[in-house]
Scaffold this active site. Structure first.
Site, PDB file in Angstrom:
ATOM      1  N   SER A  41       0.835  -1.203   0.000  1.00 57.88           N
ATOM      2  CA  SER A  41       0.000   0.000   0.000  1.00 57.88           C
ATOM      3  C   SER A  41       0.875   1.262   0.000  1.00 57.88           C
ATOM      4  O   SER A  41       1.628   1.473  -0.930  1.00 57.88           O
ATOM      5  CB  SER A  41      -0.965  -0.040   1.186  1.00 57.88           C
ATOM      6  OG  SER A  41      -2.040   0.838   0.998  1.00 57.88           O
ATOM      7  N   ASP A 157      -6.048  -3.399  -1.947  1.00 55.06           N
ATOM      8  CA  ASP A 157      -4.983  -3.089  -0.988  1.00 55.06           C
ATOM      9  C   ASP A 157      -4.343  -4.344  -0.378  1.00 55.06           C
ATOM     10  O   ASP A 157      -5.030  -5.202   0.170  1.00 55.06           O
ATOM     11  CB  ASP A 157      -5.591  -2.222   0.125  1.00 55.06           C
ATOM     12  CG  ASP A 157      -4.550  -1.501   0.949  1.00 55.06           C
ATOM     13  OD1 ASP A 157      -3.635  -2.161   1.468  1.00 55.06           O
ATOM     14  OD2 ASP A 157      -4.651  -0.265   1.077  1.00 55.06           O
TER      15      ASP A 157
END
Length: 272
Positions: A41, A157
């Site tokens: 991320s 993510d």
């Protein structure tokens, strides 16, 4: 690459992940070798920038400039079928700073990043093809960004499955790992400080979604860190995951905690 292969794992954390820039700044200044990077991320975005440019000061200036701006130029809102942000503008921005067609094989430092297959829940380690497309997948917060499509999979993510990717570094061949974790222990959050900073406003959807993910990711992060040789944990619990305007504070905290860790890091690496 040095005889001792030093890997750096940069974890998820949205705005809190800006502390990674401070970590990189000090490691670079102190001559700590970084032979490979794995990121999730926010850690994927910053790790890719460093792997391409090997210039922490450039990334620091970039973050400070962006923190003074509103984020609207980087958000392309879409009908909320699978996310409220389409992601094209953020990809265009990354292409402008990393390079339009940069592939993993073009990077100056070996790099990999983590995404999640939203259909199966599998961890997907991305280390080939387009770097920008891989970043787009790794940062795709569910419900905020539309999933990234890659080879028939829909990716979101990576923090959902591997928030601090120490295990990825091990698979890449690192024999010494430095992990940077910016997901705070919920019990460490100073509620009075948090409320004073946020004011009386109710949290917006971005804050709610991000905080929900990081509440669930904390135990995963602690498990990931068990295999790290060195753990760096900037104190950023008081900063909202959506508060990208706190870049300076995050970077300074990353610098502070890393500078404190330098004697331990150098001693450990020298003993290999």
């Amino acid at each position: 690459m040095s005889q001792r292969i030093v890997g750096l794992a940069l974890g998820s954390g949205a705005a809190r992940g800006l502390a990674h820039i401070g970590v990189l700044t000090v490691l670079h200044k102190e001559g700590v070798p970084i032979d490979m990077i794995a990121g999730t991320s926010a850690g994927a975005a910053i790790g890719a920038l460093y792997a391409q440019r090997r210039d922490a000061n450039f990334i620091k200036k970039l973050a400070l400039d962006l923190s003074r701006m509103r984020l609207y130029p980087f958000t392309d809102f879409t009908l909320p079928k699978s996310g409220i942000i389409g992601g094209k503008k953020i990809k265009d921005w990354f292409r402008s700073v990393i390079g339009r067609d940069v592939q993993f094989s073009d990077l100056k430092i070996p790099f990999a990043c983590v995404a999640t297959d939203i259909t199966t829940g599998e961890e997907m380690v991305l280390s080939e093809g387009s770097v920008v497309e891989a970043i787009r997948a790794s940062i795709s917060i569910p419900g905020i960004f539309t999933p990234a499509k890659r080879e028939g999979r829909y990716l979101v993510d990576g923090g959902l499955v591997n928030p601090v990717p120490v295990s990825v570094l091990k698979r890449m061949g690192a024999d010494f790992t430095i992990a940077v974790n910016v997901i705070p222990d919920i019990t460490a959050i100073d509620r009075s400080h948090w409320l004073a900073k946020q004011g009386a406003k109710a949290p917006n959807i971005l804050n709610i979604v991000m905080q929900s993910i990081y509440i669930g990711s904390r135990s995963l992060a602690r498990s990931s860190l068990e295999d790290a040789d060195i753990i760096i944990e900037p104190r950023v619990a008081h900063i909202s995951p959506a508060d990208f305007h706190s870049a300076k504070e995050c970077i300074q905290e990353g610098e502070r905690v890393t500078q404190d860790s330098i004697p331990i890091i150098k001693k450990a690496i020298d003993s290999l």
